[in-house]
Design a protein around this motif. Structure first.
Motif, PDB file in Angstrom:
ATOM      1  N   UNK A  10       2.608   1.674   6.726  1.00 37.66           N
ATOM      2  CA  UNK A  10       2.896   0.337   6.220  1.00 37.66           C
ATOM      3  C   UNK A  10       1.861  -0.620   6.787  1.00 37.66           C
ATOM      4  N   UNK A  11       1.343  -1.528   5.958  1.00 32.56           N
ATOM      5  CA  UNK A  11       0.463  -2.559   6.496  1.00 32.56           C
ATOM      6  C   UNK A  11       1.277  -3.517   7.357  1.00 32.56           C
ATOM      7  N   UNK A  12       0.694  -3.930   8.455  1.00 34.54           N
ATOM      8  CA  UNK A  12       1.398  -4.778   9.416  1.00 34.54           C
ATOM      9  C   UNK A  12       0.846  -6.195   9.344  1.00 34.54           C
ATOM     10  N   UNK A  13       1.741  -7.136   9.164  1.00 39.85           N
ATOM     11  CA  UNK A  13       1.348  -8.542   9.102  1.00 39.85           C
ATOM     12  C   UNK A  13       0.916  -9.013  10.491  1.00 39.85           C
ATOM     13  N   UNK A  14       0.070 -10.027  10.544  1.00 37.60           N
ATOM     14  CA  UNK A  14      -0.331 -10.618  11.817  1.00 37.60           C
ATOM     15  C   UNK A  14       0.905 -11.037  12.607  1.00 37.60           C
ATOM     16  N   UNK A  37      -1.961   6.113  -1.878  1.00 43.11           N
ATOM     17  CA  UNK A  37      -2.893   5.313  -1.082  1.00 43.11           C
ATOM     18  C   UNK A  37      -3.161   3.970  -1.763  1.00 43.11           C
ATOM     19  N   UNK A  38      -3.356   3.991  -3.067  1.00 41.33           N
ATOM     20  CA  UNK A  38      -3.663   2.767  -3.804  1.00 41.33           C
ATOM     21  C   UNK A  38      -2.522   1.761  -3.722  1.00 41.33           C
ATOM     22  N   UNK A  39      -1.296   2.227  -3.832  1.00 44.48           N
ATOM     23  CA  UNK A  39      -0.154   1.318  -3.730  1.00 44.48           C
ATOM     24  C   UNK A  39      -0.067   0.716  -2.332  1.00 44.48           C
ATOM     25  N   UNK A  40      -0.366   1.521  -1.318  1.00 50.17           N
ATOM     26  CA  UNK A  40      -0.388   1.003   0.051  1.00 50.17           C
ATOM     27  C   UNK A  40      -1.475  -0.051   0.210  1.00 50.17           C
ATOM     28  N   UNK A  41      -2.640   0.205  -0.389  1.00 52.16           N
ATOM     29  CA  UNK A  41      -3.749  -0.749  -0.292  1.00 52.16           C
ATOM     30  C   UNK A  41      -3.436  -2.048  -1.010  1.00 52.16           C
ATOM     31  N   UNK A  42      -2.808  -1.959  -2.169  1.00 56.48           N
ATOM     32  CA  UNK A  42      -2.451  -3.179  -2.897  1.00 56.48           C
ATOM     33  C   UNK A  42      -1.518  -4.037  -2.053  1.00 56.48           C
ATOM     34  N   UNK A  43      -0.561  -3.395  -1.398  1.00 58.91           N
ATOM     35  CA  UNK A  43       0.330  -4.135  -0.508  1.00 58.91           C
ATOM     36  C   UNK A  43      -0.438  -4.685   0.692  1.00 58.91           C
ATOM     37  N   UNK A  44      -1.351  -3.883   1.237  1.00 57.77           N
ATOM     38  CA  UNK A  44      -2.114  -4.305   2.411  1.00 57.77           C
ATOM     39  C   UNK A  44      -3.003  -5.500   2.106  1.00 57.77           C
ATOM     40  N   UNK A  45      -3.576  -5.543   0.903  1.00 60.36           N
ATOM     41  CA  UNK A  45      -4.408  -6.679   0.532  1.00 60.36           C
ATOM     42  C   UNK A  45      -3.579  -7.963   0.486  1.00 60.36           C
ATOM     43  N   UNK A  46      -2.394  -7.873  -0.068  1.00 57.75           N
ATOM     44  CA  UNK A  46      -1.500  -9.033  -0.113  1.00 57.75           C
ATOM     45  C   UNK A  46      -1.127  -9.477   1.296  1.00 57.75           C
TER      46      UNK A  46
END
Length: 538
Positions: A329-333, A443-452
């Motif tokens: 999961x991408x982690x927010x600041x 991976x692409x779905x994770x990246x799309x979320x990570x970019x947001x």
């Protein structure tokens, strides 16, 4: 060990320094969207008749060219460029972690390439003030078509290119996925197993890291997990929690102050030290100058949190190959006592391309025409490869990758040559652009979320770029290694040097080297130029 860590932090600083224009580390993923889709397959362009002049251009060596493809000087894409562009190009690779040192050495020896590019505007300004590069306003006006119109259509790029009232570099606009730079990733499956929530503050981040260290989240019964690893963006990630960056200037009550001298910087050092003292970061990063150990720990499933980039195609793919059950999961600041800052974000301008002051006008004409070609059509193939071999068009505008492994092996490294680009993207295009196999889509779905997530919170940047005064550049060049040595002692020295004592030494060195006078000059510069210093990524 201290000497080794000093060298390591200098490398990290080089990776994180961007002079308010971005180093970055730049996103390697070619996810973007063109304002108009050019003819882009390698066979589409026709070389000009007759002999072509040779020009040389610097390129960052990131170690991404597979052996079977050749090297950065000679591969399928350098050959394609020479066949299709209006110039014969000799590429001069410089190691990404030591690019400025290498370029400066080449300049001093009289063997620098004709076109020199960097993300760091301060470095380009330094070269301008040294006379190593030349103003190019008249040449763009005289020889350019595509680039000249493009710059007219994007006036927001002018401040980045202008030094001492003259155009010393050209650039193109960043796509949204390269405006976003830093990112943090966390093992969601580890959080789930230990019944933890994603951290939202630095205190919670430390607590989660402790759990990852002590409670066997990978379930193998061994004490072998590393809570936090990172690539060259670690310094930016950690400093941003405290609204500071050692290479940025900040407006404090209307006065320009250098980031490395602020009280907030002391708190950033204290946080870094706490991670080191509690064994929450891999201590062998001291000698991990190319971050390959950190990458191995992450991709083999031994690390829980990655301070890196939002776009991590290869690292995610390799992790999923080695640990198919891993969930990311991408982690927010996370927030500090100062609130929540954004993860590091770049300005609108991309790489800054400067012209060696020794270039004769006939070479300059060739170089300008080459840049016109790259901006008009050349960049597309550098980013996406050959149509129907590496990608196909979806909805007549979105290049969809056909085979992720083939792209990685044959195209990914060619991004380095696309020094100008007209591509812009939307986050929702990322899954469309990726290969359609199950792993690539995950991976692409994770990246799309990570970019947001990477763009969710505004990153503090008080002025668009740093003072481009020679006095400022000279002081910082002398001050940086000295302050780095002090920071090494703070982080690794245990009780021998506290963050407070370290900051006192840093400020004393700043003052000794003439920092107070430089601050006065910087303030005068700011008052004179403030109308051009508005921060914008539009």
């Amino acid at each position: 060990m201290a000497a080794s860590l000093s060298l390591m932090l200098l490398v990290l600083a080089a990776c994180s320094s961007n002079g308010n224009n971005g180093v970055s580390s730049e996103s390697a993923s070619p996810v973007a969207g063109a304002s108009s889709t050019p003819s882009s397959s390698p066979e589409a362009s026709e070389p000009e008749a007759g002999p072509k002049k040779e020009i040389s251009i610097s390129a960052f060596d990131r170690g991404l060219v597979p052996t079977e493809e050749g090297n950065y000087e000679d591969n399928r894409w350098t050959k394609w460029i020479n066949e299709n562009s209006p110039a014969t190009v000799k590429w001069i690779p410089v190691d990404r972690g030591q690019a400025q040192q290498k370029l400066s050495t080449l300049i001093a020896s009289g063997s620098a390439p004709d076109l020199i590019w960097e993300y760091d505007r301060n470095y380009i300004a330094q070269l301008a003030n040294q006379g190593a590069i030349q103003p190019i306003d008249a040449y763009i006006e005289k020889y350019s078509t595509t680039l000249k119109k493009y710059l007219q259509d994007h006036p927001e790029l002018k401040p980045a290119m202008t030094i001492n009232g003259k155009m010393y570099a050209v650039t193109s606009k960043r796509s949204i996925e390269t405006i976003a730079n830093n990112g943090m990733w966390i093992r969601q499956d580890w959080l789930d197993k230990l019944q933890l929530k994603a951290p939202t503050t630095i205190e919670e981040l430390i607590e989660v890291a402790k759990k990852f260290k002590d409670e066997d989240p990978d379930g193998n019964g061994e004490d072998d997990t590393v809570p936090i690893v990172f690539n060259g963006n670690a310094v930016q990630v950690m400093r941003a929690f405290f609204f500071t960056n050692e290479y940025q200037w900040y407006l404090e009550d209307g006065q320009l102050k250098y980031g490395r001298t602020l009280d907030r910087y002391k708190d950033a050092l204290a946080f870094h030290k706490s991670l080191f003292d509690q064994d929450l970061i891999d201590k062998e990063y001291i000698t991990d100058s190319n971050f390959q150990r950190a990458r191995q720990l992450w991709t083999t499933g031994k690390a829980g949190i990655y301070f890196a980039n939002w776009s991590m195609d290869n690292e995610i793919r390799d992790l999923k190959t080695n640990v198919p059950t891993a969930k990311l999961a991408p982690l927010e600041s996370v927030a500090s006592q100062y609130g929540k800052n954004g993860l590091y974000q770049e300005l609108a301008s991309n790489v800054l391309i400067a012209f060696n002051s020794d270039m004769p006008e006939d070479k300059i004409e060739t170089a300008v025409k080459f840049l016109d070609w790259m901006l008009e059509t050349g960049w597309y193939s550098m980013k996406f490869g050959e149509k129907d071999v590496h990608y196909k068009l979806v909805n007549d505008e979105v290049p969809q990758r056909l085979d992720a492994d083939k792209y990685r092996a044959e195209v990914a490294y060619a991004n380095e040559y696309a020094i100008l680009s007209q591509w812009d993207t939307k986050a929702e295009w990322i899954p469309l652009m990726a290969a359609q196999d199950e792993l690539s889509q995950e991976i692409a779905l994770s990246k799309a979320e990570a970019l947001t997530v990477a763009l969710k919170n505004e990153y503090r940047r008080d002025i668009a770029f740093s003072p481009d005064l020679p006095e400022v550049s000279q002081l910082i060049a002398t001050f940086a290694p000295i302050s780095t040595q002090i920071e090494v002692k703070v982080v690794t020295g245990g009780k021998s040097m506290t963050p407070e004592a370290g900051m006192e030494q840093i400020r004393n060195e700043w003052k000794r080297l003439g920092g107070e006078n430089v601050e006065k000059l910087a303030q005068e510069w700011y008052e004179k130029n403030k109308e051009f210093l508005t921060v914008s990524s539009e």
